[in-house]
Enzyme design. Structure first.
Site, mmCIF file in Angstrom:
data_model
loop_
_atom_site.group_PDB
_atom_site.id
_atom_site.type_symbol
_atom_site.label_atom_id
_atom_site.label_comp_id
_atom_site.label_asym_id
_atom_site.label_seq_id
_atom_site.Cartn_x
_atom_site.Cartn_y
_atom_site.Cartn_z
ATOM 1 N N PRO A 265 -18.889 -0.813 -33.394
ATOM 2 C CA PRO A 265 -19.566 -2.122 -33.507
ATOM 3 C C PRO A 265 -20.854 -2.146 -32.691
ATOM 4 C CG PRO A 265 -17.676 -2.292 -32.039
ATOM 5 C CD PRO A 265 -17.647 -0.900 -32.605
ATOM 6 N N ASP A 437 -22.235 -0.094 -27.783
ATOM 7 C CA ASP A 437 -20.913 -0.144 -28.400
ATOM 8 C C ASP A 437 -20.176 -1.349 -27.812
ATOM 9 O OD1 ASP A 437 -18.289 0.175 -29.228
ATOM 10 O OD2 ASP A 437 -18.146 2.298 -28.672
ATOM 11 N N HIS A 438 -19.936 -2.365 -28.656
ATOM 12 C CA HIS A 438 -19.361 -3.610 -28.153
ATOM 13 C C HIS A 438 -17.916 -3.442 -27.687
ATOM 14 C CE1 HIS A 438 -19.564 -7.759 -27.284
ATOM 15 N NE2 HIS A 438 -20.403 -8.107 -28.248
ATOM 16 N N ARG A 439 -17.283 -2.325 -28.014
ATOM 17 C CA ARG A 439 -15.933 -2.083 -27.513
ATOM 18 C C ARG A 439 -15.955 -1.773 -26.021
ATOM 19 N NH1 ARG A 439 -14.260 2.714 -31.435
ATOM 20 N NH2 ARG A 439 -16.267 3.403 -30.559
ATOM 21 N N VAL A 440 -17.090 -1.225 -25.553
ATOM 22 C CA VAL A 440 -17.209 -0.815 -24.160
ATOM 23 C C VAL A 440 -18.113 -1.763 -23.380
ATOM 24 C CG1 VAL A 440 -17.882 1.071 -22.610
ATOM 25 C CG2 VAL A 440 -16.878 1.591 -24.842
#
Length: 465
Positions: A265, A437-440
């Protein structure tokens, strides 16, 4: 006990790789850590080092051939073990053409080491693509039926044949032949037992108009315009064109970046940096130096410093956890013939600017020469891509997995700005875009990291600390 060397996963997520050349001859000793074979990946040709010591008993995959990750490519005999015993342990029949008997990979020529009895190739074995006419005619249990001509877009169909004149080709070669509309029976093979390998396919030049249906030309074959009328072609739109076959690097780049956009993402943050002081500092550093410091060197150093300032951003996503690093390992995008390479600068936060510049220069030169080592293209949490030298003022880059971010750096240009006292002035400004990276990285964390980077660029003495 024999040591089986398998095709390594040189690049994260890579499904296959190709052998460029073997660096050790069969029968010679190999030390742990010694470069054993050059392997072609999507980014470069890298040296793969032996993990254990021994004697190279046999090569299972010839130079120029590709195989899936995990497929056996060579056999090592341990100290005190005979070469013949080591080969026998994996079903090999000679020191130069050994093949594991139980290998079911898509790229291994299992048929080459099997007993000489007629059989239908199992999954993963190279298919028979041509028959020996005299043996086909003398087969007592089969009628003498002429072979069916292959379709223009498919590899030739397997047919029973005598062992001596069988032609073998890996699934990769068959697929490429089908895409290019090439009849493999016309391609001479240079691999073991006359096997057709990729280099044979790349070097093959089909005879003009041989076996091509003029009414339905292959979409993979370049179409030449008739003499005297270059505007005409077989394209329904009437435009002349030429199809350039994809290289392994281009296919892999396409696959990895497509996967990145589909599974990571992305979100983007932009900032403008005033770089007049940075450029002045660079000029002073380079005064009288033979090895010059580039703006990109200072940018990479500032990226590493910002990761030290905001350590939560120095991380990657894994299936089980967010992995945070204590060292700032930065990948630097380097343009290479036919694609892109991203060698990693280890411990960029601990290097002086001069050391970092020398490291980046060395990695870039060897990336273009295709001599990077495996460990030099692995790891890291962040990338830098700089197109400023081409005049590009701003762009956004695609994250290179498993990294959590990539900074796209544009050109430094003169622009009107408003000073702190409200006065209009002219300054040198460089635009940067962070792909995160929107997960991180959440928005607030990414913004803090970008602010730390801008602060170092606009106060460049911090870069030297």
């Amino acid at each position: 006990m024999a040591i089986v060397v398998r095709m390594p996963e040189i690049a994260t997520g890579a499904a296959e790789a190709a052998i460029q050349s073997w660096l050790v001859e069969v029968g010679n000793p190999v030390r742990a850590g010694q470069a054993l074979v050059e392997i072609e990946t999507e980014k470069a040709v890298v040296d793969y080092e032996a993990e254990r010591s021994g004697v190279l008993a046999g090569i299972l995959l010839a130079a120029g051939e590709a195989a899936a990750v995990g497929v056996p490519i060579a056999v090592l005999a341990e100290e005190g073990e005979s070469v013949d015993v080591a080969l026998a342990a994996v079903g090999g029949s000679s020191a130069t053409d050994a093949v594991p008997a139980d290998d079911q990979s898509e790229e291994t020529d299992a048929a080459a080491a099997a007993p000489r009895v007629p059989a239908v190739p199992a999954r993963g074995a190279d298919e028979v693509i041509a028959a020996a006419p005299e043996e086909a005619a003398s087969a007592p249990s089969a009628p003498a039926t002429p072979p069916t001509a292959p379709a223009p877009h498919a590899a030739p169909i397997a047919a029973p044949a005598g062992e001596e004149q069988r032609l073998f080709a890996s699934p990769l070669v068959r697929r490429l032949a089908g895409e290019r509309g090439i009849d493999l029976r016309d391609v001479p093979g240079s691999g073991p037992r006359g096997r057709i390998v990729r280099r044979d396919l790349d070097a093959y030049v089909p005879p003009a108009a041989a076996g091509v249906d003029e009414a339905a030309p292959s979409a993979s074959v370049p179409v030449a315009a008739p003499a005297g009328n270059p505007a005409e072609s077989a394209d329904p739109a009437g435009a002349a064109y030429e199809d350039v076959p994809h290289t392994g690097m281009r296919r892999a780049i396409a696959r990895r970046l497509t996967e990145s956009k589909a599974t990571v993402p992305h979100f983007y943050l932009q900032a403008d940096c005033r770089v007049d002081e940075l450029l002045a500092l660079r000029a002073r550093i380079n005064d009288g130096r033979s090895s010059r410091i580039s703006v990109n060197d200072l940018v990479v150093k500032a990226v590493a410093g910002a990761l030290r300032d905001v350590p939560e951003a120095n991380a990657i996503w894994t299936d089980d956890a967010t992995r945070r690093f204590t060292s700032a390992d930065i990948a630097v995008a380097v343009s290479v013939p036919g694609g892109l390479s991203t060698p990693v600068v280890r411990g960029a936060d601990r290097l002086s600017v001069s050391e970092l510049a020398a490291t980046v220069r060395d990695l870039a030169e060897r990336a273009r020469a295709g001599t990077l080592k495996q460990r030099e293209i692995e790891g890291g949490s962040f990338s830098v891509s700089n197109l400023g030298m081409y005049g590009t003022t701003a762009f956004s880059a695609i994250i290179n997995p498993p990294h959590a971010g990539i900074l796209a750096v544009g050109a430094a240009t003169k622009r009107p700005v408003v000073d702190d006292d409200g006065e209009l002035a002219v300054a040198t400004v460089m635009s940067v875009t962070l792909s995160a990276d929107h997960r991180v990285l959440d928005g607030e964390l990414a913004a803090r990291w970008l602010a730390a980077f801008v602060a170092r660029i606009e106060n460049p003495l911090q870069i030297l600390l």
